[in-house]
Write a protein that holds these residues in place. Structure first.
Motif, PDB file in Angstrom:
ATOM      1  N   GLN A  12       0.804  -1.295   0.073  1.00  0.00           N
ATOM      2  CA  GLN A  12       0.124   0.053  -0.109  1.00  0.00           C
ATOM      3  C   GLN A  12       0.977   1.251   0.010  1.00  0.00           C
ATOM      4  O   GLN A  12       0.411   2.217  -0.714  1.00  0.00           O
ATOM      5  CB  GLN A  12      -0.973   0.023   1.266  1.00  0.00           C
ATOM      6  CG  GLN A  12      -2.027  -0.943   1.159  1.00  0.00           C
ATOM      7  CD  GLN A  12      -3.137  -1.029  -0.060  1.00  0.00           C
ATOM      8  OE1 GLN A  12      -3.305   0.049  -0.495  1.00  0.00           O
ATOM      9  NE2 GLN A  12      -3.443  -2.110  -0.441  1.00  0.00           N
ATOM     10  N   THR A  13       2.074   1.395   0.765  1.00  0.00           N
ATOM     11  CA  THR A  13       2.830   2.325   0.684  1.00  0.00           C
ATOM     12  C   THR A  13       3.434   2.622  -0.540  1.00  0.00           C
ATOM     13  O   THR A  13       3.717   3.641  -1.012  1.00  0.00           O
ATOM     14  CB  THR A  13       3.893   2.228   1.834  1.00  0.00           C
ATOM     15  OG1 THR A  13       3.276   1.984   2.889  1.00  0.00           O
ATOM     16  CG2 THR A  13       4.864   3.466   1.950  1.00  0.00           C
ATOM     17  N   ARG A  22      -0.727   8.152   3.027  1.00  0.00           N
ATOM     18  CA  ARG A  22      -1.745   7.755   2.184  1.00  0.00           C
ATOM     19  C   ARG A  22      -1.869   6.486   2.420  1.00  0.00           C
ATOM     20  O   ARG A  22      -3.105   6.104   2.137  1.00  0.00           O
ATOM     21  CB  ARG A  22      -1.414   8.424   0.734  1.00  0.00           C
ATOM     22  CG  ARG A  22      -1.723   9.649   0.432  1.00  0.00           C
ATOM     23  CD  ARG A  22      -1.676  10.179  -1.028  1.00  0.00           C
ATOM     24  NE  ARG A  22      -0.241   9.742  -1.572  1.00  0.00           N
ATOM     25  CZ  ARG A  22       0.523  10.705  -1.791  1.00  0.00           C
ATOM     26  NH1 ARG A  22       0.470  11.947  -1.257  1.00  0.00           N
ATOM     27  NH2 ARG A  22       1.952  10.451  -2.309  1.00  0.00           N
ATOM     28  N   ALA A  23      -1.011   5.549   2.594  1.00  0.00           N
ATOM     29  CA  ALA A  23      -1.212   4.250   2.806  1.00  0.00           C
ATOM     30  C   ALA A  23      -1.977   3.909   4.160  1.00  0.00           C
ATOM     31  O   ALA A  23      -2.875   3.082   4.137  1.00  0.00           O
ATOM     32  CB  ALA A  23       0.249   3.523   3.086  1.00  0.00           C
ATOM     33  N   GLY A  56      -6.654   2.479   7.126  1.00  0.00           N
ATOM     34  CA  GLY A  56      -7.563   3.012   8.479  1.00  0.00           C
ATOM     35  C   GLY A  56      -6.619   2.826   9.743  1.00  0.00           C
ATOM     36  O   GLY A  56      -7.353   2.506  10.732  1.00  0.00           O
ATOM     37  N   VAL A  57      -5.511   3.122   9.401  1.00  0.00           N
ATOM     38  CA  VAL A  57      -4.445   3.114  10.658  1.00  0.00           C
ATOM     39  C   VAL A  57      -3.853   4.435  10.654  1.00  0.00           C
ATOM     40  O   VAL A  57      -3.818   5.116   9.702  1.00  0.00           O
ATOM     41  CB  VAL A  57      -3.524   1.660  10.524  1.00  0.00           C
ATOM     42  CG1 VAL A  57      -4.471   0.588  10.845  1.00  0.00           C
ATOM     43  CG2 VAL A  57      -2.732   1.962   9.487  1.00  0.00           C
ATOM     44  N   SER A  65      10.043  13.018  -0.215  1.00  0.00           N
ATOM     45  CA  SER A  65       9.442  11.936  -1.325  1.00  0.00           C
ATOM     46  C   SER A  65       9.916  10.420  -0.527  1.00  0.00           C
ATOM     47  O   SER A  65      10.636  10.387   0.256  1.00  0.00           O
ATOM     48  CB  SER A  65      10.305  12.082  -2.680  1.00  0.00           C
ATOM     49  OG  SER A  65      11.602  11.865  -2.254  1.00  0.00           O
ATOM     50  N   LEU A  66       9.300   9.503  -1.207  1.00  0.00           N
ATOM     51  CA  LEU A  66       9.327   8.088  -0.579  1.00  0.00           C
ATOM     52  C   LEU A  66       9.592   7.306  -2.006  1.00  0.00           C
ATOM     53  O   LEU A  66       8.616   7.365  -2.724  1.00  0.00           O
ATOM     54  CB  LEU A  66       8.327   7.754   0.009  1.00  0.00           C
ATOM     55  CG  LEU A  66       8.500   6.233   0.888  1.00  0.00           C
ATOM     56  CD1 LEU A  66       9.487   6.440   2.000  1.00  0.00           C
ATOM     57  CD2 LEU A  66       7.025   5.895   1.329  1.00  0.00           C
ATOM     58  N   MET A  67      10.767   6.530  -2.457  1.00  0.00           N
ATOM     59  CA  MET A  67      10.952   5.864  -3.469  1.00  0.00           C
ATOM     60  C   MET A  67      11.193   4.510  -3.273  1.00  0.00           C
ATOM     61  O   MET A  67      12.258   4.296  -2.330  1.00  0.00           O
ATOM     62  CB  MET A  67      11.928   6.594  -4.446  1.00  0.00           C
ATOM     63  CG  MET A  67      11.459   7.911  -4.891  1.00  0.00           C
ATOM     64  SD  MET A  67      12.621   9.064  -6.040  1.00  0.00           S
ATOM     65  CE  MET A  67      12.759   7.605  -7.288  1.00  0.00           C
ATOM     66  N   LEU A  68      10.973   3.482  -4.094  1.00  0.00           N
ATOM     67  CA  LEU A  68      11.528   2.438  -3.816  1.00  0.00           C
ATOM     68  C   LEU A  68      12.922   2.080  -4.368  1.00  0.00           C
ATOM     69  O   LEU A  68      13.299   2.689  -5.199  1.00  0.00           O
ATOM     70  CB  LEU A  68      10.453   1.247  -4.858  1.00  0.00           C
ATOM     71  CG  LEU A  68       9.200   0.957  -4.564  1.00  0.00           C
ATOM     72  CD1 LEU A  68       8.613   0.447  -5.693  1.00  0.00           C
ATOM     73  CD2 LEU A  68       9.089  -0.075  -3.210  1.00  0.00           C
TER      74      LEU A  68
END
Length: 298
Positions: A12-13, A21-22, A27-28, A55-58
């Protein structure tokens, strides 16, 4: 289950592009998502995301792991779907194509309808080679095997042919004792509607098949006229045994040269390839494979 929860948090992340957003999707809290991903990275001893304040990148490892995780969740979803379909009663419209001799299979078709009253059968009778998928068929019954990788196939039983004639015809013209004797007989032939070619009679000699050019007294594109002409004494016909079992039992047709014929016929049920076919298709395939041809030869 805890591991699955962590994997879901990671997926989800990756899809959402942020912990917040994840977290909203699941719902946590965002801190719970961040901690779940951190524990996953610790257990795997690999970094899954490049993190910065904006930012968050793989990472490359994260991208590989994401593909595997998606496959895992796809398998879980498929398993749930399969189990739900097992509980679902077969119902709905089922579009099936049968060969023209399919009318002779109606006892099995009617037995299927009695067994599955909630299935609405839409039957199409043709000897044309239909495109199962493009023409929207749920299943087809055909002789021969599938050459389409998009289709699944199940054998519905083999059948023998019999050369038959009426008692009056045989009394008047003699009983053939070898295939060569047929050269002096009236022969009633079946023609393939799709090609116009005559169906060969499946002669056998010393364990191998061979062809014999026979006289042509009449040609028909379906079996029923051949049966009628043979019963009325117009000549000999080579027919599937399951199609003439009643006539043989009543004695209106008599079989000859049985030791000179090979079993070459088989029906197959074809349907669009799917890992989880619908309950109505599964029910039809299983039932017809067991009941389409009855007895040792039909």
């Amino acid at each position: 289950m805890e591991h699955l929860g962590a994997l879901n948090a990671f997926v989800q992340t990756a899809d959402a592009g942020s912990f917040s957003r994840a977290a909203a999707r699941l719902g946590v809290s965002s801190s719970a998502i961040g901690k779940a991903v951190a524990r996953l990275e610790e257990r795997l001893a690999v970094r899954l995301f490049h993190r910065s304040t904006r930012s968050l990148m793989l990472t490359s490892e994260g991208s590989l792991f994401l593909d595997r995780c998606r496959r895992i969740f796809s398998e879980i979803e498929a398993a749930e779907l399969e189990l739900s379909q097992l509980r679902e009663a077969p119902r709905g419209r089922l579009r099936v194509s049968l060969p023209l001799i399919g009318m002779l299979m109606m006892p099995a078709v009617m037995a299927f309808m009695r067994a599955y009253p909630e299935i609405e059968l839409d039957l199409d009778f043709t000897d044309r080679v239909v495109d199962v998928i493009d023409e929207g068929f749920d299943a087809v019954v055909r002789t021969g095997e599938a050459r389409d990788s998009r289709l699944m196939m199940r054998r519905a039983g083999g059948f023998a042919h019999r050369i038959v004639g009426s008692p009056d015809y045989l009394a008047a013209h003699g009983v053939p004792s070898t295939p060569d004797d047929l050269l002096r007989h009236a022969c009633l032939h079946h023609k393939y509607p799709s090609t116009g070619k005559l169906e060969r009679w499946p002669f056998l000699s010393d364990g191998a098949g061979f062809e014999l050019v026979l006289p042509v007294t009449s040609v028909a594109s379906t079996i029923e006229p051949q049966i009628c002409l043979a019963e009325e004494g117009f000549g000999l016909a080579c027919l599937p045994q399951f199609a003439i079992s009643d006539q043989l039992r009543r004695g209106t047709l008599v079989s000859v040269l049985e030791d000179h014929l090979q079993e070459v016929g088989a029906f197959h049920i074809l349907w669009p390839a799917s890992r989880h076919p619908s309950p109505k298709v599964s029910a039809f395939v299983s039932f017809m494979a067991d009941n389409l041809l009855r007895g040792p030869n039909g």
